[in-house]
Write an enzyme that holds these catalytic residues in place. Structure first.
Site, PDB file in Angstrom:
ATOM      1  N   GLN A 210       0.764  -1.133   0.053  1.00  0.00           N
ATOM      2  CA  GLN A 210      -0.003   0.153  -0.049  1.00  0.00           C
ATOM      3  C   GLN A 210       0.735   1.258   0.031  1.00  0.00           C
ATOM      4  OE1 GLN A 210      -3.953  -0.709   0.626  1.00  0.00           O
ATOM      5  NE2 GLN A 210      -2.600  -2.432  -0.434  1.00  0.00           N
ATOM      6  N   GLY A 251     -11.538   2.503   5.399  1.00  0.00           N
ATOM      7  CA  GLY A 251     -10.536   1.748   4.863  1.00  0.00           C
ATOM      8  C   GLY A 251      -9.820   2.461   3.598  1.00  0.00           C
ATOM      9  N   HIS A 252      -8.920   1.903   2.865  1.00  0.00           N
ATOM     10  CA  HIS A 252      -7.875   2.484   2.100  1.00  0.00           C
ATOM     11  C   HIS A 252      -8.998   3.025   1.006  1.00  0.00           C
ATOM     12  CE1 HIS A 252      -6.904  -1.642   0.047  1.00  0.00           C
ATOM     13  NE2 HIS A 252      -8.136  -1.392  -0.065  1.00  0.00           N
ATOM     14  N   ASN A 253      -8.091   4.334   0.395  1.00  0.00           N
ATOM     15  CA  ASN A 253      -8.801   4.771  -0.814  1.00  0.00           C
ATOM     16  C   ASN A 253     -10.166   5.610  -0.549  1.00  0.00           C
ATOM     17  OD1 ASN A 253      -6.497   4.020  -2.120  1.00  0.00           O
ATOM     18  ND2 ASN A 253      -7.451   2.206  -2.993  1.00  0.00           N
ATOM     19  N   SER A 271     -12.244   2.342  -0.916  1.00  0.00           N
ATOM     20  CA  SER A 271     -12.908   3.142  -2.143  1.00  0.00           C
ATOM     21  C   SER A 271     -14.297   3.614  -2.331  1.00  0.00           C
ATOM     22  CB  SER A 271     -12.295   2.198  -3.484  1.00  0.00           C
ATOM     23  OG  SER A 271     -10.895   1.841  -3.687  1.00  0.00           O
TER      24      SER A 271
END
Length: 353
Positions: A210, A251-253, A271
């Site tokens: 990441q 979470g990521h993004n 996302s």
């Protein structure tokens, strides 16, 4: 001054080297010596980059990508634009993970501070008026603005920037992040750890490096023991004035707009994008890759599985418009009451025979 980034990039590599690392096939006519400098998302990639697609939601971005090469499954190879080399593999996400590991070999174990350095690394820059309590650690090349307080036991990672008049609570950790002014980070918060990125498969789950960041704008408040993962390729972003309660997972993004309210124990999957002034009730959550429109409200313990329009009020699991959900609940209540009445009538008839 431009930020130097959090990860050291290797390369460039030839297209042949990248394809070999990713386990993909070079198509006939492709130039194996073409230079690839980095890995980027479909929408941001240019001629010097490799990208990938593993989700049909992003087909429109594939159609217009300007990437030099794209990792793609066989059924989609014909859809790759003419100027982009289609690197065909049955598992594009696995290939993407291996390409990331090639360009960013240190991303899985990032550096917090210089080994052996004092609690405040000598390369860190602290403006006048910064207060660092006992036991806190400030990593190399970190930058902290005046009036900010770093509480006991907190960790500010390498190259992190924190603005003015902020507060980082006891035992909080902030890595891979750019933080604005007047941000409050309560005790136990975790910001900037790698997101939950794995290429799943029957042979095991391959870790996906990441390499994104967390961007936190001005006047944000983050409750105790909340976690905010850094982006995979793009950045995780928390908009100006947004308030996040305790025990939330971002979470990521993920992109949170301005002045959102995220109540305790929410989970925002990777996302997902929230517009401005969105409210998420306690214990609510979303699936990944959806959009919650500006001003929308998601009720407590509700879980949207699809996009939510701007200004809408959703409730339930899977979440539906509030009126529709309320009608369904009322109907179920009437059906349950009718069945209870029928059962009682049958019981009375049986006892009187």
């Amino acid at each position: 001054m431009e930020h130097p980034g959090f990860f050291e990039r290797a390369g460039p590599y030839t297209l042949f080297e990248v394809a070999q690392a990713a386990g993909a096939e070079l198509p006939a006519g492709a130039d194996p010596a073409m230079q690839i400098e980095d890995v980027r998302p479909l929408a941001e990639a240019t001629r010097a980059h490799i990208t990938f697609i593993d989700n049909k939601k992003y087909l429109a971005q594939l159609d217009v990508t300007e990437a030099g090469a794209c990792l793609v499954a066989p059924p989609l190879a014909g859809r790759v634009p003419a100027g982009t080399v289609a690197l065909v593999t049955r598992q594009p996400y696995h290939g993407f993970a291996r390409a990331l590991a090639l360009f960013y070999p240190s991303a899985v174990h990032p550096i917090v501070s210089t080994p052996g350095a004092a609690p405040v690394d000598p390369t860190a820059h602290l403006e006048d008026g910064v207060l660092v309590e006992p036991g806190a650690v400030i990593g190399r090349e970190a930058r902290i603005g005046s009036g900010t307080r770093i509480a006991a036991g907190a960790v500010v990672g390498a190259r992190v920037t924190i603005g003015r008049n902020c507060y980082v609570g006891p035992l909080a950790t902030v890595t891979h992040a750019l933080v604005g002014d007047r941000v409050i980070i309560h005790s136990g918060v975790r910001i900037g750890q790698d997101g939950f990125g794995f290429a799943m498969g029957p042979g095991g789950h391959l870790k996906v490096p990441q390499i994104g960041r967390v961007i936190i704008q001005d006047d944000v408040e983050i409750g105790a023991n909340t976690t905010i993962d850094r982006g995979a390729l793009k950045d995780t972003m928390i908009g100006e004035g947004t308030k996040i309660d305790n025990l939330c997972q971002i979470g990521h993004n993920v992109i949170l707009g301005r002045h959102c309210v995220i109540v305790a124990m929410c989970g925002i999957s990777g996302s997902t994008e929230l517009g401005d002034y969105v409210v998420m009730g306690g214990q609510s959550g979303t699936v990944g890759h959806i959009k919650i429109g500006t001003g929308a409200q998601v009720g407590g313990a509700s879980h949207p599985a699809h996009d939510v329009p701007a200004g809408a009020r959703y409730f339930g699991t899977p979440a539906k418009p509030l009126r529709e959900s309320a009608r369904e609940q009322a109907l179920l209540k009437r059906l349950a009451a009718r069945d209870k009445g029928n059962a009682e009538d049958g019981s009375k008839g049986s006892s009187g025979s």
